[in-house]
Design an enzyme around this catalytic site. Structure first.
Site, PDB file in Angstrom:
ATOM      1  CG  ASP A  61      -2.165   0.852   0.966  1.00  0.00           C
ATOM      2  OD1 ASP A  61      -3.200   0.628   1.619  1.00  0.00           O
ATOM      3  OD2 ASP A  61      -2.077   1.760   0.104  1.00  0.00           O
TER       4      ASP A  61
HETATM    5  C1  GLC Z   1      -4.327   4.277  -0.158  1.00  0.00           C
HETATM    6  C2  GLC Z   1      -5.235   3.134   0.240  1.00  0.00           C
HETATM    7  C3  GLC Z   1      -5.358   2.050  -0.791  1.00  0.00           C
HETATM    8  C4  GLC Z   1      -5.246   2.671  -2.174  1.00  0.00           C
HETATM    9  C5  GLC Z   1      -3.825   3.169  -2.309  1.00  0.00           C
HETATM   10  C6  GLC Z   1      -3.565   3.798  -3.677  1.00  0.00           C
HETATM   11  O1  GLC Z   1      -3.566   4.709   0.926  1.00  0.00           O
HETATM   12  O2  GLC Z   1      -4.968   2.514   1.483  1.00  0.00           O
HETATM   13  O3  GLC Z   1      -6.617   1.401  -0.581  1.00  0.00           O
HETATM   14  O4  GLC Z   1      -5.534   1.711  -3.169  1.00  0.00           O
HETATM   15  O5  GLC Z   1      -3.504   4.114  -1.296  1.00  0.00           O
HETATM   16  O6  GLC Z   1      -4.339   4.940  -3.839  1.00  0.00           O
END
Ligand code: GLC
Length: 750
Positions: free
Chosen positions: A262
């Site tokens: 993430d």
């Molecule tokens: C965010 C979220 C995740 C998302 C990622 C990219 O922090 O936790 O669900 O897909 O970043 O945007």
């Protein structure tokens, strides 16, 4: 490209090229206005944009084509860039939020919605979506419950597998499809106290028995990516958790796709106190098998040194790079680096009538009617007032519909003006108050006016005046868009105070009161259920909000939604979920024995339980009948993976039968739910677990026989012997209209 050529390409790449394939850049590296959905700022992102393997947050067919062309021209091996974006429940045509889709109890709604989202996103240049979110959620204080399909592992698995089918189709090379990414692995929904990015302390037993199910189904469906979660699992951050990622995800679940962190999660292992520095974090993430570093410099700044110092085997690096190259290859990017990107196609298909109709249908099926006294719904009044901030609020999607242009959203007023134009029904409108006021911290984005005080005096006066001119009032209330989603944990889950004040003043008018709640989570509804004649949860309904809601209010469509998460009496009950254990001192239904598991000041049970929802009719159900009170288990011993026995066709099944009757005066659709309770196990078992559901549509007065087949597989759980298996003993079968049903029968597995 054939596998051999891919191998040859890998072999020919420099160490730096290979490392950079594992680096994902934020879209701002290429374009200032790209969607910002994370925290980490990268000092050297600009320099890395010639070699990084992927980018997130960009969309726009011509822009992406231009970026891709420049990128490939500059890349030593012309390897295409991969474009990823969060398309969670809509790109332009925004469907109800996933928690609402869970409330449809209809995987087909999720599949069709995902297919529309994929088509629009792909034409807009997107190749991978960071969806479905398959986290099991049990705590309404956590803002990200809006992105989940709810508190039941079985329902979540069906809904998220359906989303994968919709996103990926039969081949991700197809221009109308994108690759799906299951997230957030694992157990992010168990964040302590519902606080985002927090610690998760759950046993391996609970992880396997309750939390992993929801990820297993979409992964088995063939999702091409999985994303690591921000949380620690029993002290180990997911992005560095070798056991979770290699033993469970790859070996047991057989996941062979790309594992992406993430946003910033690899770097955050330092904040957690798990890695001493970024270099150690990079090494741990590679050992755990994380292929792509989302938006930090962990991999770009450290992998070369780790390889050269012999602390990271180049084979491990090559495996990760090969998975990224294979994903690009399976998307057809080596032959057509633009995939589905086409301004012309985008203009042709986006927000089409067909897509809007599908979204409207999804809204109708997701609405949950919790109260309907004296048949106040469907509407039968000639003098109606719509009052509340959601009369005209266009932000009816969720915060994760990051590409939604809310000018396309149909508000309540727009739908009612359409519906009642030229009719003899008089409709008045008043916003009544601002959506929030100063007591709501909306974090990093302020959507709403901040001239609250003077606005609210004027708005209230208008609302009270309008209230006098009608006999039925529809209150349109709800959380702000920014009160659910990422980083929006709330310790107080009531409506904004300014709205509660408005409601209390309007209800004193003594008119028929219908209350609609726009929300991304279960709320503490205080006295609204008692003082409203009708109460409907409309969630975050998206582009076709007003149309879908009006179709149900007018009776064109009888509500059939069922709660995907339990609604509490008080936030103090959270986490709250139906599939709980009985405890050694269950509170008896009657009486007030002191020494039992209870609150002094609140019921144990949900105010509205999982699976609950009214229709415009009434239904009766017969006692459950079973084809046998015994099921003989035959253990054939073959296994699909280490811990799951295959379906053995020698296993007997039991048929469970009920007769359902529509005893009301209108046609309606009821969702029959099958729950099972294992009365005794080598580990304690939940008091109920959803194992099946069927929708039955009946005319007034019509009856139907509905049967469910109970299989041995439905009885399996993670036992004390650390196996996923059933154990002989007594079971109860429940069939009813929600998880509180006591319509039961018993059988024995021998
Ligand atoms: C965010 C979220 C995740 C998302 C990622 C990219 O922090 O936790 O669900 O897909 O970043 O945007």
């Amino acid at each position: 490209m054939e596998k051999e050529k891919l191998q040859a390409l890998l072999h020919d790449m420099s160490l730096e090229e290979k490392i950079m394939q594992l680096v994902q850049l934020p879209g701002q590296t290429f374009e200032e206005s790209a969607a910002l959905t994370g925290l980490a700022d990268m000092d050297k992102a600009g320099k890395m944009k010639t070699l990084a393997g992927s980018v997130l947050g960009l969309h726009g067919a011509d822009k992406i084509k231009e970026i891709q062309k420049t990128y490939m021209d500059n890349h030593p091996h012309n390897i295409p860039l991969l474009f990823m974006l969060d398309v969670i429940h809509g790109h332009d045509t925004v469907f109800p939020c996933p928690l609402a889709q869970g409330a449809t109890f209809d995987p087909e709604v999720a599949e069709k919605g995902a297919a529309v989202q994929a088509k629009e996103a792909s034409a807009d240049g997107v190749q991978v979506t960071f969806s479905p979110m398959a986290d099991l959620v049990r705590d309404a204080r956590w803002g990200r419950v809006v992105e989940s399909t709810g508190e039941d592992p079985y329902l979540n698995g069906l809904m998220t597998a359906a989303m994968v089918r919709g996103y990926q189709g039969s081949d991700i090379k197809d221009k109308d499809h994108v690759a799906a990414c299951v997230k957030h692995f694992a157990a992010y929904g168990a964040a302590e106290a519902g606080r985002d990015y927090n610690t998760c302390e759950i046993s391996e037993h609970t992880l396997r028995d309750q939390y992993l199910q929801g990820y297993r189904a979409p992964i088995a469906q063939g999702a091409r990516l999985v994303m690591t979660s921000f949380n620690t699992l029993n002290g180990v951050p997911s992005s560095g958790n070798k056991w979770l990622m290699r033993d469970i995800l790859r070996d047991e679940m057989g996941f062979e796709g790309v594992l992406i962190s993430d946003w910033g999660a690899i770097m955050e292992m330092v904040n957690w106190g798990f890695a001493e520095d970024l270099k150690a974090a990079a090494a741990m993430a590679m050992e755990a098998g994380v292929d792509i570093d989302m938006c930090t410099e962990a991999y770009s700044d450290n992998l070369e040194a780790l390889v050269k110092e012999g602390k990271l085997k180049e084979d491990l690096l090559d495996e990760a790079v090969m998975r990224v190259l294979e994903l690009k290859n399976d998307l057809g990017l080596f032959e057509d680096p633009y995939h589905g990107a086409s301004e012309e196609r985008y203009k042709e298909i986006t927000l089409s009538k067909e897509s809007r109709d599908l979204a409207r249908d999804a809204v109708r099926k997701s609405l949950v009617l919790l109260e309907n006294k004296n048949g106040v719904l469907p509407l039968n009044s000639k003098k109606i007032a719509l009052i509340g901030p959601y009369v005209d609020e266009k932000k009816t999607h969720s915060a994760w519909a990051i590409t939604c242009n809310d000018d396309n959203n149909i508000t309540m007023r727009m739908a009612f003006e359409e519906e009642f134009a030229g009719s003899d029904v008089q409709v008045k409108y008043a916003n009544g108050c601002t959506l929030v006021d100063n007591d709501c911290d909306l974090g990093f984005m302020k959507f709403h006016s901040d001239t609250f005080e003077e606005d609210n005096e004027k708005l209230l006066a208008e609302a009270l005046e309008v209230s006098d001119e009608c006999d039925t009032i529809i209150m349109c209330l709800g959380e702000s868009l920014m009160q659910s989603g990422e980083s929006t944990s709330r310790a107080d889950i009531r409506l904004p105070k300014v709205q509660r004040d408005l409601y209390n003043k309007v209800k004193e008018k003594g008119k028929k009161l219908i209350t609609l709640i726009f929300t991304g989570r279960p709320l503490d509804l205080e006295d609204i259920p008692q003082t409203s004649d009708a109460l409907m949860i409309v969630w975050r309904p998206g582009t076709e909000s007003g149309h879908g809601i009006t179709d149900v209010l007018t009776g064109k469509f009888s509500p059939q939604g069922k709660l995907s998460m339990s609604f509490p009496w008080l936030v103090g009950q959270e986490p709250l979920y139906y599939n709980r254990f009985n405890t050694g001192r269950p509170k008896p239904a009657e009486g007030n024995t002191i020494f039992t598991s209870r609150y002094l000041d609140c019921p144990n049970e949900a105010r509205y339980p999982f699976g609950y929802g009214l229709t415009y009719s009434d239904f009766e159900i017969s006692k459950v009948k079973l084809s046998s009170d015994k099921m003989h288990k035959h253990d054939c011993g073959t296994t699909l993976d280490k811990n799951r026995k295959s379906d053995c066709n020698l296993n007997e099944t039991i048929k469970a039968l009920v007769t359902v009757k529509n005893t009301g005066s209108v046609a309606a659709t009821q969702t029959l739910q099958l729950y099972i309770r294992d009365m005794a196990g080598s580990t304690v078992r939940p008091i109920k677990e959803l194992k099946g559901f069927k929708k039955v549509s009946l005319q007034a007065g019509e009856s139907a026989e509905v049967s469910f087949e109970i299989t041995e597989e439905m009885l399996r759980f993670w036992t004390a012997s650390n196996k996923f298996e059933s154990e002989p003993g007594k079971f109860k079968v429940f069939i009813g209209f929600d998880s509180a049903t006591d319509n039961e029968a018993e059988f024995e597995l021998i």
